[in-house]
Scaffold this active site. Sequence first.
Site, PDB file in Angstrom:
ATOM      1  N   SER A   1       1.301  -0.098  -2.490  1.00  0.00           N
ATOM      2  CA  SER A   1      -0.086  -0.349  -2.114  1.00  0.00           C
ATOM      3  C   SER A   1      -0.439   0.604  -0.987  1.00  0.00           C
ATOM      4  O   SER A   1       0.435   1.013  -0.210  1.00  0.00           O
ATOM      5  CB  SER A   1      -0.257  -1.799  -1.634  1.00  0.00           C
ATOM      6  OG  SER A   1      -1.524  -1.982  -1.017  1.00  0.00           O
TER       7      SER A   1
ATOM      8  N   TYR B   1       2.009  -9.214   3.253  1.00  0.00           N
ATOM      9  CA  TYR B   1       1.819  -8.271   2.152  1.00  0.00           C
ATOM     10  C   TYR B   1       2.129  -6.850   2.602  1.00  0.00           C
ATOM     11  O   TYR B   1       2.890  -6.123   1.950  1.00  0.00           O
ATOM     12  CB  TYR B   1       0.382  -8.379   1.655  1.00  0.00           C
ATOM     13  CG  TYR B   1       0.013  -7.447   0.520  1.00  0.00           C
ATOM     14  CD1 TYR B   1       0.249  -7.809  -0.799  1.00  0.00           C
ATOM     15  CD2 TYR B   1      -0.592  -6.218   0.768  1.00  0.00           C
ATOM     16  CE1 TYR B   1      -0.098  -6.978  -1.849  1.00  0.00           C
ATOM     17  CE2 TYR B   1      -0.951  -5.374  -0.268  1.00  0.00           C
ATOM     18  CZ  TYR B   1      -0.700  -5.746  -1.576  1.00  0.00           C
ATOM     19  OH  TYR B   1      -1.047  -4.906  -2.603  1.00  0.00           O
TER      20      TYR B   1
END
Length: 267
Positions: A143, A156
């Site tokens: 990501s 995350y």
Amino acid sequence: MTRLAGKVAVVTGASPNIGGVLARGLAAEGARVVCTDISREVAEDCARRITDAGGEAVAVVGDVTDPAHATEVVDEAERRWGRVDVLVNNAVLFNQKGLLDMPLEQYRRQVDVILTGAFLVTRAVAERMIAAGSGGSVINVLSTAAWQGQPGNIGYSTAKSGLINFTRSAAMELAEHGIRVNGFTPTATQPEDPELVAEVGRLGRLPGRFPMDFTGQFPMRRLPTPTDYVGTVVFLASDDAAMITGSNITVDGGATAKYWPWAPHAS
């Protein structure tokens, strides 16, 4: 299209968004796909969409943090098709909380799903690839939050960042067996699935403690959709990427390359 003809792929986290679209993209190139998810509905829907389109797929339901599930996934792939060639580690748990408000157990669970899940399934797949002597490709979905400091998303961001060096380390360890391990970095993604679009709408500016201006800060004129990622993942899974390992391909419309004070669409 048959770039992956004869190959068997495992995709973890086969939701209708990124994971499911990647699974269908691999199948469209000839791969037979094991669609895994903790949700039976999600896994079975992913497999059904592939078979409805004329491909071959099977759903396996389970938790990527459970070693028994990782074994079950590769067992099912081998039982049906005799091999495993490709793994896409996409399983994720979204829980946007920050350092000061994230409960410890929620933090541990989020990191466990993203990072430990990749460890367990990669190990299970790699053991079978080594036994078969056939090599293979592992693709870890990263990501842009793995490469930049995003406030209010500590679990995350931390786990995705950990996948960067997990990718490199596993690539070095598995290189002698002809197993390639690479990262793929997407960014904020506009869903295509009609049900998801109805649920989340169009990504734009999100208010809150740490407001996010996705479209206003994005260099290109639109955010990517899951389909924009398929070509990259198919390439990394294919023999065309035979000499690429321990690396990363970023598909983020220039988001991580942008000089931080520049406002691309300011009038």
